[in-house]
Design a protein around this motif. Structure first.
Motif, short mmCIF file in Angstrom:
data_model
loop_
_atom_site.label_atom_id
_atom_site.label_comp_id
_atom_site.label_asym_id
_atom_site.label_seq_id
_atom_site.Cartn_x
_atom_site.Cartn_y
_atom_site.Cartn_z
N THR A 1 0.81 -1.23 0.00
CA THR A 1 0.00 0.00 0.00
C THR A 1 0.84 1.27 0.00
N ASP A 2 2.14 1.18 0.23
CA ASP A 2 2.95 2.38 0.35
C ASP A 2 4.38 2.06 -0.07
N ASP A 3 4.99 2.97 -0.81
CA ASP A 3 6.38 2.77 -1.23
C ASP A 3 7.29 3.84 -0.64
N CYS A 4 6.86 4.46 0.46
CA CYS A 4 7.61 5.56 1.06
C CYS A 4 8.06 5.20 2.47
N PHE A 5 9.12 5.87 2.90
CA PHE A 5 9.48 5.91 4.31
C PHE A 5 8.66 7.04 4.93
N THR A 6 7.80 6.69 5.86
CA THR A 6 6.86 7.67 6.43
C THR A 6 7.22 7.96 7.88
N VAL A 7 7.53 9.21 8.15
CA VAL A 7 7.83 9.66 9.52
C VAL A 7 6.54 10.21 10.12
N GLY B 1 -3.45 14.29 18.69
CA GLY B 1 -4.26 13.31 19.38
C GLY B 1 -3.76 11.88 19.30
N ILE B 2 -2.48 11.69 19.06
CA ILE B 2 -1.93 10.35 19.04
C ILE B 2 -1.22 10.06 20.36
N LYS B 3 -1.02 8.79 20.64
CA LYS B 3 -0.51 8.39 21.95
C LYS B 3 0.98 8.64 22.11
N ASN B 4 1.72 8.65 21.01
CA ASN B 4 3.17 8.84 21.11
C ASN B 4 3.50 10.33 21.13
N VAL B 5 3.31 10.96 22.26
CA VAL B 5 3.49 12.41 22.35
C VAL B 5 4.96 12.81 22.46
N ASP B 6 5.83 11.86 22.77
CA ASP B 6 7.24 12.22 22.95
C ASP B 6 8.19 11.38 22.10
N PHE B 7 7.68 10.73 21.07
CA PHE B 7 8.57 10.03 20.13
C PHE B 7 7.87 9.88 18.79
N MET B 8 8.64 9.57 17.76
CA MET B 8 8.13 9.39 16.41
C MET B 8 8.11 7.91 16.06
N MET B 9 7.32 7.56 15.04
CA MET B 9 7.33 6.22 14.48
C MET B 9 7.59 6.35 12.98
N ILE B 10 8.41 5.44 12.44
CA ILE B 10 8.77 5.50 11.02
C ILE B 10 8.41 4.17 10.37
N ASP B 11 7.54 4.25 9.38
CA ASP B 11 7.14 3.08 8.61
C ASP B 11 8.01 3.00 7.36
N SER B 12 8.27 1.78 6.89
CA SER B 12 9.13 1.57 5.72
C SER B 12 8.37 0.80 4.65
N PRO B 13 8.81 0.89 3.40
CA PRO B 13 8.15 0.10 2.34
C PRO B 13 8.30 -1.39 2.62
#
Length: 474
Positions: A54-60, A104-116
């Motif tokens: 569904t995605d071909d990007c690195f999403t921060v 309004g997301i639960k990770n208020v003090d860190f990021m999540m990065i999804d990969s292809p």
């Protein structure tokens, strides 16, 4: 970093600068549940999930006061968020990254990065041909796989860039492809080596199994494939889990469920509870990302100093041996010139016929010139020998005799990581132009390892029996 620059050291440019927030990095097969897991952790649907890629990007994905989307150039160009180092992988990668700021997301003090998601087969990526020993403990990757540029950029290099800076790395597998995707195994081999302390291996969607022997077959297949790239008897823990899914014939549906997944009715409730408990353990590790940032920064400092110190010590040993040969040649040439000049002066003083004096001068010039040419050729051969893999290995053994005699695996792994890059840098620079390393500089690096890092560890770690903090308080 200035010393690393002057010595053409092993630390990459910008490796001392982190991201603005800690982050969790997810990588794995397509349709392994990475996006669904992110949505579950965040508490709202942010990523599109599906069976097909569904995605071909690195999403921060970062927390913020309102929902904002930015493209790759804006993300990489932001001087504060900390991803400008991705420029080195070229414009194709930049245009395949994106930033999603969500409120309004639960990770208020860190990021999540999804990969292809990774979708190839072992045959197309050369996966099985790569499954040799190559430094799970941080050894040399031995280069990228033949398909490293199939996406238009160095996918393995990008994954390693993110993983090195991440505070938690999750590697996802699913029942349909339990470790048989060649690109995934290649990533584990080449991009995630040496990151055992922050790597979690997840077998997701375990609720899809309706028969125990199906689960055993998939789990065994995953362990077998992982054993090909993890050259040790004890495999790391595999977190077997599932995400909440919609239950048919029920009015209570989870809005974050994934499509038309099978029902969970076939699972024993105790087994399902075990899967949920494991999922909660993984989420707990994800939520520890901010606390782990401190430990990871200190670990990165420790690792970087070890790399640079070994690079400096071995390179200085090679350079000093070359310099010794160079000065021996210069002394020979200077001695020949002085001797010839003295003979010519003596001949002139004793009123020797001019022809003989001229002959002495000519012989001196020719002799010194010939000796210089011979010494230059010999010095070139000496340099080639000193920079051979065998001689560099001998220099490592000579400069680290205790570690070699004790078969210290950590030092061996550090040497494997710096050997080839150091050899290339020495060949490019030339030993004649390579800067000398002072004892004071080496002592400063050693002092960081012996004094500064232990202080940082004590400050970052909780008080425990026998610690300096408790002793001081008492």
């Amino acid at each position: 970093m200035p010393l690393n620059s002057s010595l053409r050291g092993p630390l990459s440019k910008g490796s001392d600068r982190g991201t603005s927030l800690p982050f969790v990095f997810l990588v794995g097969n397509h349709s392994s549940g990475k996006s669904s897991f992110i949505n579950h952790v965040l508490g709202r649907p942010v990523q599109t999930a599906g069976v097909a890629p569904t995605d071909d990007c690195f999403t921060v994905i970062a927390p913020g006061p309102r929902d904002v989307d930015q493209d790759g150039p804006a993300l990489v160009g932001d001087p504060d968020i900390g991803f400008e180092g991705l420029r080195q992988f070229g414009p194709t990668l930049i245009h395949h990254t994106q930033l999603k700021v969500r409120e309004g997301i639960k990770n208020v003090d860190f990021m999540m990065i999804d990969s292809p998601g990774m979708i190839d087969s072992p045959a197309t990526s050369g996966g099985m041909s790569l499954l040799g020993y190559a430094g799970w403990n941080g050894g040399s990757a031995g280069g990228s796989s033949p398909s490293a540029m199939d996406r238009g950029y160095d996918f393995q290099g990008v994954v390693r860039w993110f993983a090195e800076r991440a505070d938690v790395v999750l590697l996802f597998f699913d029942p349909d492809k339990p470790g048989t995707t060649g690109e995934t195994l290649s990533i584990l081999l080449h991009s995630l080596g040496g990151m055992d302390h922050k790597l979690l291996i997840v077998l997701n969607k375990a609720d899809q199994f309706k028969k125990i022997h199906d689960f055993a077959r998939a789990y065994g297949s995953l362990c077998w494939n992982l054993s090909k790239v993890i050259p040790r008897k004890d495999l790391p823990r595999i977190f077997t889990m599932c995400l909440p899914v919609a239950i048919k014939n029920s009015g209570d549906q989870n809005s974050l469920s994934v499509g038309d997944l099978p029902t969970i009715q076939a699972l024993d409730q105790r087994a399902l509870a075990d899967l949920h408990q494991t999922r909660d353990e993984v989420i707990a590790e994800v939520m520890k990302a901010p606390k782990r940032r401190i430990d990871n920064v200190i670990t990165n400092l420790h690792d970087s100093v070890h790399l640079l110190l070994m690079h400096a010590v071995v390179a200085e040993d090679v350079r000093s041996r070359y310099s010794k040969q160079l000065w021996e040649n210069r002394i020979q040439e200077a001695s020949s010139l002085i001797l010839g000049t003295a003979l010519a002066g003596m001949a002139a003083y004793l009123s020797v016929p001019p022809q003989l004096t001229g002959g002495v001068v000519a012989a001196t010039v020719l002799g010194v010139g010939g000796l210089r040419w011979f010494n230059s050729a010999k010095l070139k051969v000496t340099e080639e020998q000193l920079l051979s893999a065998e001689e560099l290995g001998a220099s490592f053994q000579r400069t680290h005799p205790q570690e070699v005699s004790e078969a210290d695996e950590y030092y061996a792994s550090v040497w494997q990581r710096i050997r080839d890059p150091m050899r290339l840098n020495l060949l490019r620079t030339g030993l004649a132009d390579f800067p000398a390393v002072g004892k004071g500089q080496l002592q400063d690096l050693q002092n960081i390892l012996d004094e500064e890092i232990p202080k940082l560890r004590r400050l970052a770690s909780p008080s425990h029996h026998g610690s300096t903090k408790i002793d001081d308080r008492l």
